[in-house]
Motif scaffolding. Sequence first.
Motif, PDB file in Angstrom:
ATOM      1  N   THR A  54      10.462   6.847   1.203  1.00  0.00           N
ATOM      2  CA  THR A  54      10.716   5.920   0.097  1.00  0.00           C
ATOM      3  C   THR A  54      11.928   5.050   0.400  1.00  0.00           C
ATOM      4  O   THR A  54      11.922   3.843   0.125  1.00  0.00           O
ATOM      5  CB  THR A  54      10.933   6.692  -1.212  1.00  0.00           C
ATOM      6  OG1 THR A  54       9.792   7.510  -1.471  1.00  0.00           O
ATOM      7  CG2 THR A  54      11.130   5.748  -2.380  1.00  0.00           C
ATOM      8  N   SER A  55      12.966   5.643   0.955  1.00  0.00           N
ATOM      9  CA  SER A  55      14.135   4.853   1.337  1.00  0.00           C
ATOM     10  C   SER A  55      13.752   3.783   2.353  1.00  0.00           C
ATOM     11  O   SER A  55      14.224   2.642   2.288  1.00  0.00           O
ATOM     12  CB  SER A  55      15.230   5.759   1.908  1.00  0.00           C
ATOM     13  OG  SER A  55      15.689   6.678   0.940  1.00  0.00           O
ATOM     14  N   GLN A  56      12.871   4.123   3.309  1.00  0.00           N
ATOM     15  CA  GLN A  56      12.448   3.132   4.294  1.00  0.00           C
ATOM     16  C   GLN A  56      11.647   2.013   3.639  1.00  0.00           C
ATOM     17  O   GLN A  56      11.782   0.847   4.011  1.00  0.00           O
ATOM     18  CB  GLN A  56      11.619   3.787   5.396  1.00  0.00           C
ATOM     19  CG  GLN A  56      11.210   2.838   6.513  1.00  0.00           C
ATOM     20  CD  GLN A  56      12.410   2.286   7.276  1.00  0.00           C
ATOM     21  OE1 GLN A  56      13.327   3.030   7.594  1.00  0.00           O
ATOM     22  NE2 GLN A  56      12.411   0.983   7.562  1.00  0.00           N
ATOM     23  N   SER A  85       0.809  -1.218   0.000  1.00  0.00           N
ATOM     24  CA  SER A  85       0.000   0.000   0.000  1.00  0.00           C
ATOM     25  C   SER A  85       0.838   1.261   0.000  1.00  0.00           C
ATOM     26  O   SER A  85       0.356   2.322  -0.404  1.00  0.00           O
ATOM     27  CB  SER A  85      -0.936   0.018   1.220  1.00  0.00           C
ATOM     28  OG  SER A  85      -0.205   0.161   2.430  1.00  0.00           O
ATOM     29  N   PHE A  86       2.102   1.198   0.455  1.00  0.00           N
ATOM     30  CA  PHE A  86       2.879   2.424   0.507  1.00  0.00           C
ATOM     31  C   PHE A  86       3.057   3.063  -0.871  1.00  0.00           C
ATOM     32  O   PHE A  86       2.842   4.272  -1.013  1.00  0.00           O
ATOM     33  CB  PHE A  86       4.248   2.198   1.150  1.00  0.00           C
ATOM     34  CG  PHE A  86       5.157   3.398   1.005  1.00  0.00           C
ATOM     35  CD1 PHE A  86       5.002   4.508   1.825  1.00  0.00           C
ATOM     36  CD2 PHE A  86       6.131   3.443   0.009  1.00  0.00           C
ATOM     37  CE1 PHE A  86       5.805   5.623   1.672  1.00  0.00           C
ATOM     38  CE2 PHE A  86       6.938   4.552  -0.153  1.00  0.00           C
ATOM     39  CZ  PHE A  86       6.778   5.644   0.680  1.00  0.00           C
ATOM     40  N   GLU A 123       3.379   4.879  -8.727  1.00  0.00           N
ATOM     41  CA  GLU A 123       3.256   3.658  -7.928  1.00  0.00           C
ATOM     42  C   GLU A 123       4.001   2.499  -8.574  1.00  0.00           C
ATOM     43  O   GLU A 123       4.833   1.832  -7.940  1.00  0.00           O
ATOM     44  CB  GLU A 123       1.784   3.296  -7.771  1.00  0.00           C
ATOM     45  CG  GLU A 123       1.572   1.974  -7.051  1.00  0.00           C
ATOM     46  CD  GLU A 123       0.144   1.469  -7.133  1.00  0.00           C
ATOM     47  OE1 GLU A 123      -0.142   0.459  -6.469  1.00  0.00           O
ATOM     48  OE2 GLU A 123      -0.675   2.068  -7.871  1.00  0.00           O
ATOM     49  N   ASN A 124       3.707   2.232  -9.833  1.00  0.00           N
ATOM     50  CA  ASN A 124       4.300   1.066 -10.492  1.00  0.00           C
ATOM     51  C   ASN A 124       5.799   1.229 -10.707  1.00  0.00           C
ATOM     52  O   ASN A 124       6.529   0.240 -10.762  1.00  0.00           O
ATOM     53  CB  ASN A 124       3.594   0.807 -11.821  1.00  0.00           C
ATOM     54  CG  ASN A 124       2.187   0.283 -11.620  1.00  0.00           C
ATOM     55  OD1 ASN A 124       1.920  -0.454 -10.678  1.00  0.00           O
ATOM     56  ND2 ASN A 124       1.266   0.682 -12.476  1.00  0.00           N
ATOM     57  N   VAL A 148       1.906   5.160   6.041  1.00  0.00           N
ATOM     58  CA  VAL A 148       1.686   3.827   6.603  1.00  0.00           C
ATOM     59  C   VAL A 148       2.965   3.233   7.176  1.00  0.00           C
ATOM     60  O   VAL A 148       2.929   2.126   7.722  1.00  0.00           O
ATOM     61  CB  VAL A 148       1.106   2.879   5.532  1.00  0.00           C
ATOM     62  CG1 VAL A 148      -0.258   3.359   5.091  1.00  0.00           C
ATOM     63  CG2 VAL A 148       2.062   2.759   4.352  1.00  0.00           C
ATOM     64  N   LEU A 149       4.078   3.935   7.042  1.00  0.00           N
ATOM     65  CA  LEU A 149       5.315   3.465   7.663  1.00  0.00           C
ATOM     66  C   LEU A 149       6.087   4.655   8.212  1.00  0.00           C
ATOM     67  O   LEU A 149       5.795   5.806   7.885  1.00  0.00           O
ATOM     68  CB  LEU A 149       6.159   2.660   6.675  1.00  0.00           C
ATOM     69  CG  LEU A 149       6.520   3.237   5.304  1.00  0.00           C
ATOM     70  CD1 LEU A 149       7.607   4.283   5.394  1.00  0.00           C
ATOM     71  CD2 LEU A 149       6.972   2.116   4.373  1.00  0.00           C
TER      72      LEU A 149
END
Length: 709
Positions: A506-508, A8-9, A692-693, A450-451
Motif C-alpha cells: 500500500t505504501s508503494q 487496479s491495485f 478499494e474506494n 500488480v506492483l
Amino acid sequence: MTSRQQLSFPRQYARTQRYTLGVPRAFTVSPDGSRVVFLRSPSGTDRANRLWVLDLDDGGRERVAADPAALLGGADEELPPEERARRERSREGAGGVVGYAVDGAVELAAFALSGRLFVAELRAGTARELRVPGPVIDPRPSPDGRYVAYVHGGALRVAGTGADGGDRPLVEPENAQVTYGSAEFVAAEEMGRSRGFWWAPESDRLLVARVDDRSVRRWWIADPAHPDRRPAEVAYPAAGTDNAEVSLCLLGLDGTRTDVEWDRGRYPYLARVHWSSGGAPLLLVQARDQRTALYLAVDTATGATRTVHMDEDPDWLELLGGVPAWTPDGRLVRIADEGGARVLVVGDRALTNGQLHVRGVLDVGEDDVLVSASAGEEALAAETGEIHVYRVGDRGVRRVSEGPGIHSAVRSGAVTVLASARPGEPGTAVRVLRDGEPVAEVASYAERPVLSPRLTLTESGPRRIPCAVLLPRGYREGDGPLPVLLDPYGGPHGQRVLAAHNPHLTSQWFAEQGFAVVVADGRGAPGRSPAWEKAVKGRLTLTLDDQVEALHGLADRFPLDLGRVAVRGWSFGGYLAAMAVLRRPDVFHAAVAGAPMSDLRLYDTHYMERYLGLPEEAPEVYAENSLITDDGLSAPENPARPLMLVHGLADDNVVAAHTLRLSSALLAAGRPHEVLPLTGVTHMTPQEQVAENLLLLQVDFLKRSLGLA
C-alpha cells in the motif's frame, strides 16, 4: 507503471484481503511427524478456508480434510453474533474454517461452521457434523479425542465424538451477565488470550474461565443509516472504569467442580493459562497497573495456588506469546526484561543475552526451546526489520531461518514448518523440515500483486529510528524532490518497518501516485529493546517527536520535499496522523486519520492504563496525550492544516465517539476538517468496495491538500 495498474491495485488489494487469501496458515504438526495440518482457501480471491492435511509419509501429498462448501451443502455461511465478535477481536476477515483445534495425536480436528459443530478425522480424510445445540463457539477436542468441549449460550458443554455421541452442559451461567469458557473483551483484544477453557492432559477435566461483566459499563453502538434497528449493547471497560470479574474453576467430566483461588483483588487480570504434562496448571496473573505479575501453579485437588515466580517492572510487564510454559522435565519457561534486554529464561537461568530481542516462544522441546527473535540493540542496524527463528538450549543459540525476512515456525519433535516472507519476493514461502533438512513445501494460492515495492530499509536520526523509504518505481536520480507521505502505525504492538515484500504494497501504491513514502517505527514500537518500547510511558506524544526526527534525518539522503509533507494512519496511526497536523503544522501540511484514538479516556483499561495510568489519578497525563484537549486547537499561531477523519460507525474497539468528539472540538476551535463516516464498518474494513474506494479517496484528498496535479 501504467494507469490501469495504478487503478487496479486498490481493487486487487481489497478483493484479496490484502493478499492474505490463498495463503497457507495455522499449521499443526502431528507428534509422530507424519502429518501437517493447515488452513488455506482455494484461490487468492476465495474467502472460504478449507482444512488441509500434508502427508509427509506419502511424499508430501496435500489433501482436503474439510471443505465448507460440501459440509454446508453449498449454502452461504451464517455467522452468529458471538462468532462475529470473536473474529473482530482476532482481526479475522476470511470465512469457512477460520480456526480449528486438534486432539493430542493430531488425528481429530474440531471446528465451527455457521455456528454448527464439525469434526474431521485427519488420517481418514472424512468430516462430519456433531448434532449439538448451536451456535457453537470455540470447539476443542479432548487430548484423547473422545470429547469436544465448546461454548454455547454462555455455558460450557461437552459432546462425545463416538457413535453414541451424547451432549451435556458441564456448567451453565447463573445469569445473563455471566459466561463460562469465553475470553472477556480485554483478554481477547489486548492480552492475546482468545480462549476461555483448557483441557487436562488426562482428558478428565477442564480449567474454565468464568466471566461476570455486571459491573462493566454499557455502551450502545447504533447504525445511523438504519434508525429502525436497535443499537447494539456492548460491555466496554473504558480506562478508569470497572473490568469484568474473571475467575477459574476446575470442572470434572464426572460433574465435580473446584474453584481456583488466588488474590483476584490484587491480580485481577488472567493473562495466560498453560496446562501440559510437564507440571501443574500454570497461570500468569497481572495486577491492574501491570507492574507486577505472578506465575501460579494450581493444585488440582484443592484449587489452591502457589507462587512459582513473581515479576515486577517500574513501567509495565509485556505479555508475550508461548509463555509461561513448563519444559518436559518441569522447569519454568518465561521471557523477562533483564539487564536491558528481553531474554529467554528456563528455570533459574537466562539462556539468551542482549544479542537477541526475544519476541515469543514457538515450541518447548526436550532439548531446546524454539523462539522468535530480532537482533538486539547492537546488531539492529544490520538486520533492520528482520525477525528470525532460533533454537535455544543449554549448549547455546542457533539460527534456524536464513536470509533477510520475517520468519516464523511451528514445530513438533523433529518436524518444523518454517514460513518466510522476504523483501524481494511476494507472499510467504512455507517449507517443512525434518531434522533441519527440507522434505516438503506447502503451496500458496495467493494472487501475485500488480506492483512491487521499491524499498530501502535504513535508520534515521540520532536515535537510529528504523525506517522504510519507498519511491516511485519510475523515479530517477535528478528528477527532483518529491512530496512526502508518512505512513506509520507508530505505536505499541504495531511494527511496520518489516523486511518483507507484502507489508509495503500500500505504501508503494501511494508512492506511485507521486510521493516519497516514509514508514518509521519510533519509540514504543516493538522489536528493539525494552527501554525503547517503554519510553512512551505517560508520553505517547513522543511517537510524534520520533516521526519528525526520522523525517528530517532522511532528508539529506532521499529526495524529500519538506515543504509538502502529509501523513496517514489507522487506529494508533490515525491518532498519530491527527496529532501531527494539530501539534506540528510547521512540519505536516495534511493528514488522513482513520479510526483515531482522540479522547484516550474512551479506550479500554488494559491498553490505556498500561501507558497512562488511571485517569482519576493522572488527569493531566490524559489531557496532555489526548487530541480533544490539545491546546494547539485554539492556538492562533498554529495554522490550520487539511485533516480528513475516517471512522467506521460500527467500530466497537475505537468507537466512533472518538472522531465525533474530535470533530466537535475542531469545529469549536474554528478548525476546518472533513469527516468520512463508514456505515456498517467496524475497526477492520473487510468490505471490498469500501476498502478499494477508501484508498482512492485518501490519495485524492492528499493531492488536493498539497496542491498536486
